[in-house]
Design a protein around this motif. Sequence first.
Motif, PDB file in Angstrom:
ATOM      1  N   ARG A   1       0.831  -1.210   0.000  1.00  0.00           N
ATOM      2  CA  ARG A   1       0.000   0.000   0.000  1.00  0.00           C
ATOM      3  C   ARG A   1       0.867   1.262   0.000  1.00  0.00           C
ATOM      4  N   ASP A   2       1.970   1.228   0.732  1.00  0.00           N
ATOM      5  CA  ASP A   2       2.876   2.372   0.778  1.00  0.00           C
ATOM      6  C   ASP A   2       3.541   2.602  -0.575  1.00  0.00           C
TER       7      ASP A   2
ATOM      8  N   ALA B   1       1.018   4.088  -2.900  1.00  0.00           N
ATOM      9  CA  ALA B   1       0.791   5.504  -2.582  1.00  0.00           C
ATOM     10  C   ALA B   1       1.912   6.364  -3.158  1.00  0.00           C
TER      11      ALA B   1
ATOM     12  N   ARG C   1       1.230   6.685  -6.855  1.00  0.00           N
ATOM     13  CA  ARG C   1       0.133   7.631  -7.125  1.00  0.00           C
ATOM     14  C   ARG C   1       0.605   9.069  -6.980  1.00  0.00           C
ATOM     15  N   THR C   2       1.442   9.311  -5.987  1.00  0.00           N
ATOM     16  CA  THR C   2       1.978  10.657  -5.795  1.00  0.00           C
ATOM     17  C   THR C   2       2.856  11.055  -6.979  1.00  0.00           C
TER      18      THR C   2
ATOM     19  N   TYR D   1      10.086  10.581  -5.879  1.00  0.00           N
ATOM     20  CA  TYR D   1       9.629   9.199  -5.989  1.00  0.00           C
ATOM     21  C   TYR D   1      10.775   8.224  -5.730  1.00  0.00           C
TER      22      TYR D   1
END
Length: 114
Positions: free
Chosen positions: A4-5, A8, A11-12, A71
């Motif tokens: 999940r991290d 995320a 997505r960022t 990222y």
Amino acid sequence: MSARDHLAAKRTFLAWVRTSIALMGFGFVIAKFQIFLHVLAHQPLTSSSLLGGVIMIIMGIATLLYGFYEYLEEEKQLTQGKFTVNNRPMIIYTTLLTALAIGLVVSLYISAYP
């Protein structure tokens, strides 16, 4: 860290990419509009009239590079299991983009009213 991290972080990064594409597209539109105005007025095109569009395109490239850097840093920290939140570079980056936007507005004003 969980999947999940990592998702995320991706997505960022995609939000940074979307923002940079919008900035570059807007810069392209500004530059083309300046060319269109010079054609309508039968005036020779000067490099100062394209400055606003070029600045927006450069801001888009800078946004993309910064987003990619962030990222990579987040992914490195997540894989090492020691993610830390660092808000200081975001403040510096936001200040830089604000200064560039003010420079863009001033350059558009100068190119519109020589």
